[in-house]
Scaffold this motif. Structure first.
Motif, PDB file in Angstrom:
ATOM      1  N   ALA A  20     -60.620  25.924  16.889  1.00 37.05           N
ATOM      2  CA  ALA A  20     -61.720  25.289  16.173  1.00 37.05           C
ATOM      3  C   ALA A  20     -61.590  23.772  16.242  1.00 37.05           C
ATOM      4  O   ALA A  20     -62.586  23.055  16.425  1.00 37.05           O
ATOM      5  N   LYS A  21     -60.367  23.277  16.095  1.00 34.46           N
ATOM      6  CA  LYS A  21     -60.124  21.837  16.167  1.00 34.46           C
ATOM      7  C   LYS A  21     -60.459  21.305  17.559  1.00 34.46           C
ATOM      8  O   LYS A  21     -61.066  20.239  17.702  1.00 34.46           O
ATOM      9  N   GLN A  22     -60.067  22.044  18.602  1.00 30.70           N
ATOM     10  CA  GLN A  22     -60.362  21.626  19.968  1.00 30.70           C
ATOM     11  C   GLN A  22     -61.864  21.589  20.215  1.00 30.70           C
ATOM     12  O   GLN A  22     -62.378  20.662  20.832  1.00 30.70           O
ATOM     13  N   PHE A  23     -62.577  22.606  19.718  1.00 32.90           N
ATOM     14  CA  PHE A  23     -64.022  22.651  19.888  1.00 32.90           C
ATOM     15  C   PHE A  23     -64.679  21.460  19.178  1.00 32.90           C
ATOM     16  O   PHE A  23     -65.608  20.838  19.703  1.00 32.90           O
ATOM     17  N   THR A  24     -64.200  21.152  17.967  1.00 31.80           N
ATOM     18  CA  THR A  24     -64.741  20.021  17.214  1.00 31.80           C
ATOM     19  C   THR A  24     -64.494  18.716  17.952  1.00 31.80           C
ATOM     20  O   THR A  24     -65.377  17.849  18.050  1.00 31.80           O
ATOM     21  N   ARG A  25     -63.267  18.564  18.472  1.00 28.99           N
ATOM     22  CA  ARG A  25     -62.923  17.344  19.206  1.00 28.99           C
ATOM     23  C   ARG A  25     -63.826  17.152  20.416  1.00 28.99           C
ATOM     24  O   ARG A  25     -64.362  16.061  20.642  1.00 28.99           O
ATOM     25  N   ILE A  26     -64.022  18.220  21.183  1.00 33.11           N
ATOM     26  CA  ILE A  26     -64.850  18.116  22.380  1.00 33.11           C
ATOM     27  C   ILE A  26     -66.310  17.899  21.999  1.00 33.11           C
ATOM     28  O   ILE A  26     -67.037  17.165  22.672  1.00 33.11           O
ATOM     29  N   GLY A  27     -66.747  18.517  20.888  1.00 33.64           N
ATOM     30  CA  GLY A  27     -68.111  18.301  20.414  1.00 33.64           C
ATOM     31  C   GLY A  27     -68.380  16.826  20.126  1.00 33.64           C
ATOM     32  O   GLY A  27     -69.449  16.290  20.455  1.00 33.64           O
ATOM     33  N   LYS A  28     -67.406  16.156  19.527  1.00 25.83           N
ATOM     34  CA  LYS A  28     -67.555  14.723  19.252  1.00 25.83           C
ATOM     35  C   LYS A  28     -67.537  13.919  20.553  1.00 25.83           C
ATOM     36  O   LYS A  28     -68.285  12.951  20.704  1.00 25.83           O
ATOM     37  N   ASN A  43     -75.187  12.355  36.274  1.00 30.83           N
ATOM     38  CA  ASN A  43     -75.207  10.897  36.219  1.00 30.83           C
ATOM     39  C   ASN A  43     -74.317  10.337  35.101  1.00 30.83           C
ATOM     40  O   ASN A  43     -74.389   9.143  34.803  1.00 30.83           O
ATOM     41  N   ASN A  44     -73.517  11.206  34.513  1.00 31.68           N
ATOM     42  CA  ASN A  44     -72.687  10.790  33.381  1.00 31.68           C
ATOM     43  C   ASN A  44     -71.267  11.334  33.567  1.00 31.68           C
ATOM     44  O   ASN A  44     -70.970  12.458  33.166  1.00 31.68           O
ATOM     45  N   PRO A  45     -70.378  10.542  34.168  1.00 32.47           N
ATOM     46  CA  PRO A  45     -69.001  11.004  34.414  1.00 32.47           C
ATOM     47  C   PRO A  45     -68.272  11.430  33.142  1.00 32.47           C
ATOM     48  O   PRO A  45     -67.489  12.381  33.160  1.00 32.47           O
ATOM     49  N   ALA A  46     -68.521  10.718  32.032  1.00 31.20           N
ATOM     50  CA  ALA A  46     -67.848  11.072  30.776  1.00 31.20           C
ATOM     51  C   ALA A  46     -68.262  12.461  30.311  1.00 31.20           C
ATOM     52  O   ALA A  46     -67.455  13.233  29.795  1.00 31.20           O
ATOM     53  N   LEU A  47     -69.534  12.794  30.499  1.00 28.19           N
ATOM     54  CA  LEU A  47     -70.021  14.126  30.106  1.00 28.19           C
ATOM     55  C   LEU A  47     -69.462  15.198  31.033  1.00 28.19           C
ATOM     56  O   LEU A  47     -69.134  16.301  30.586  1.00 28.19           O
ATOM     57  N   ARG A  48     -69.301  14.877  32.310  1.00 33.50           N
ATOM     58  CA  ARG A  48     -68.681  15.825  33.243  1.00 33.50           C
ATOM     59  C   ARG A  48     -67.247  16.118  32.809  1.00 33.50           C
ATOM     60  O   ARG A  48     -66.770  17.251  32.884  1.00 33.50           O
ATOM     61  N   ARG A  49     -66.557  15.069  32.337  1.00 29.60           N
ATOM     62  CA  ARG A  49     -65.194  15.259  31.840  1.00 29.60           C
ATOM     63  C   ARG A  49     -65.187  16.179  30.627  1.00 29.60           C
ATOM     64  O   ARG A  49     -64.300  17.023  30.482  1.00 29.60           O
ATOM     65  N   CYS A  50     -66.194  16.048  29.780  1.00 30.53           N
ATOM     66  CA  CYS A  50     -66.303  16.928  28.609  1.00 30.53           C
ATOM     67  C   CYS A  50     -66.479  18.386  29.038  1.00 30.53           C
ATOM     68  O   CYS A  50     -65.891  19.295  28.441  1.00 30.53           O
ATOM     69  N   TYR A  51     -67.292  18.596  30.069  1.00 30.65           N
ATOM     70  CA  TYR A  51     -67.495  19.949  30.581  1.00 30.65           C
ATOM     71  C   TYR A  51     -66.163  20.532  31.067  1.00 30.65           C
ATOM     72  O   TYR A  51     -65.849  21.694  30.795  1.00 30.65           O
ATOM     73  N   GLN A  52     -65.399  19.722  31.793  1.00 29.33           N
ATOM     74  CA  GLN A  52     -64.102  20.185  32.298  1.00 29.33           C
ATOM     75  C   GLN A  52     -63.165  20.548  31.152  1.00 29.33           C
ATOM     76  O   GLN A  52     -62.519  21.600  31.164  1.00 29.33           O
ATOM     77  N   ASN A  53     -63.093  19.687  30.160  1.00 33.08           N
ATOM     78  CA  ASN A  53     -62.188  19.929  29.044  1.00 33.08           C
ATOM     79  C   ASN A  53     -62.636  21.113  28.200  1.00 33.08           C
ATOM     80  O   ASN A  53     -61.801  21.844  27.667  1.00 33.08           O
ATOM     81  N   ALA A  54     -63.942  21.296  28.075  1.00 27.61           N
ATOM     82  CA  ALA A  54     -64.460  22.452  27.344  1.00 27.61           C
ATOM     83  C   ALA A  54     -64.058  23.743  28.057  1.00 27.61           C
ATOM     84  O   ALA A  54     -63.634  24.723  27.425  1.00 27.61           O
ATOM     85  N   LYS A  55     -64.163  23.718  29.369  1.00 26.10           N
ATOM     86  CA  LYS A  55     -63.753  24.886  30.159  1.00 26.10           C
ATOM     87  C   LYS A  55     -62.260  25.137  30.008  1.00 26.10           C
ATOM     88  O   LYS A  55     -61.803  26.281  29.928  1.00 26.10           O
ATOM     89  N   GLY A  56     -61.481  24.047  29.935  1.00 31.75           N
ATOM     90  CA  GLY A  56     -60.027  24.167  29.827  1.00 31.75           C
ATOM     91  C   GLY A  56     -59.566  24.829  28.543  1.00 31.75           C
ATOM     92  O   GLY A  56     -58.491  25.427  28.502  1.00 31.75           O
ATOM     93  N   VAL A  57     -60.369  24.724  27.461  1.00 32.86           N
ATOM     94  CA  VAL A  57     -59.999  25.356  26.182  1.00 32.86           C
ATOM     95  C   VAL A  57     -60.878  26.567  25.885  1.00 32.86           C
ATOM     96  O   VAL A  57     -60.923  27.055  24.757  1.00 32.86           O
ATOM     97  N   ASN A  58     -61.583  27.045  26.919  1.00 34.88           N
ATOM     98  CA  ASN A  58     -62.430  28.242  26.798  1.00 34.88           C
ATOM     99  C   ASN A  58     -63.546  28.080  25.767  1.00 34.88           C
ATOM    100  O   ASN A  58     -63.917  29.032  25.063  1.00 34.88           O
ATOM    101  N   MET A  59     -64.080  26.886  25.665  1.00 33.12           N
ATOM    102  CA  MET A  59     -65.226  26.654  24.786  1.00 33.12           C
ATOM    103  C   MET A  59     -66.464  27.245  25.437  1.00 33.12           C
ATOM    104  O   MET A  59     -66.791  26.924  26.576  1.00 33.12           O
TER     105      MET A  59
END
Length: 236
Positions: A20-28, A43-59
């Motif tokens: 839950a904490k990981q999901f909240t962190r990535i949501g922010k 067109n947004n590298p930071a958002l692409r990074r969020c997608y990668q990290n979300a996948k990494g924690v099975n969000m």
């Protein structure tokens, strides 16, 4: 059997709390990325990074998309990224990265955590010089030759390459080369599990077990705070 169940239940709830904490962190992180660069990951590298990290924690994908919609809505929450610095017990340096919609609440809570656990919140710059900011990428090991990969990535800011305990490839690049490295890994078709900005201590402090436990109790307390994104320290 009852005791075993209680232990399993405690472990299960702890895992859910971390998730839950990981999901909240990535949501922010998504909210901040969308605010700064728009909702299109192409067109947004930071958002692409969020997608990668979300996948990494099975969000779940639907939660990621919901977070993007919230970030675009009228009732969106504007988060401010603030870094706090201080000392844990026994002189261990600590850096606390936060994302908050109320800095007054956040600084009060962070100061309280430090004080209650025998530490002290410092001024900006009090310990930051002890840490190097780097980009760290966790890449799925699909049989790549690390020496060849090192040669391929050296021109994109590579500082260090190795493997973690699970056999994944860990790639570290300088903070200023984070975007270049992310793009290089993407173009090479490597399976990036997570891509994060981290603060690595230049020197570490070694403590005995009891002292280290006191430090880690503060770190754990900080990490549980709803406004805290990441905590870094120089405990060995």
């Amino acid at each position: 059997m009852g005791r075993i169940f209680e232990v399993r239940k405690h472990t299960m709830f702890a895992r859910w709390d971390r998730m839950a904490k990981q999901f909240t962190r990535i949501g922010k992180e998504i909210a901040i990325a969308v605010k700064n660069g728009g909702p299109d990951p192409e067109n947004n590298p930071a958002l692409r990074r969020c997608y990668q990290n979300a996948k990494g924690v099975n969000m779940p994908k639907d939660r990621v998309e919901a977070a993007i919609k919230r970030a675009m809505g009228k009732d969106k929450t504007d988060y401010e990224e603030v870094v706090y610095e201080g000392y844990a017990p026994h002189g261990v340096a600590v850096m606390v990265e936060t994302a908050t919609d109320n800095t007054t609440r956040t600084v009060a809570n962070v100061r309280m955590h430090f004080n209650k656990m025998g530490g002290s919140l410092g001024n900006s710059g009090s310990v930051g010089f002890m840490f190097n900011r780097i980009g760290e990428f966790k890449v799925k090991n699909e049989g790549q030759n690390l020496e060849d990969l090192e040669l391929e990535l050296i021109d994109f800011g590579l500082e260090e390459i190795g493997e973690d305990s699970e056999g994944n490839i860990i790639i570290r690049a300088s903070f200023t080369e984070f975007g270049n490295m992310a793009k290089a890994l993407e173009e090479k078709g490597l399976n990036v599990i997570t891509a994060e900005l981290k603060r690595i201590p230049a020197n570490t402090v070694e403590l005995n077990e009891e002292q280290a436990k006191e430090v880690l109790e503060l770190v754990d307390r900080l990490e549980q705070d709803e406004d805290v994104q990441q905590v870094f320290h120089n405990l060995k």
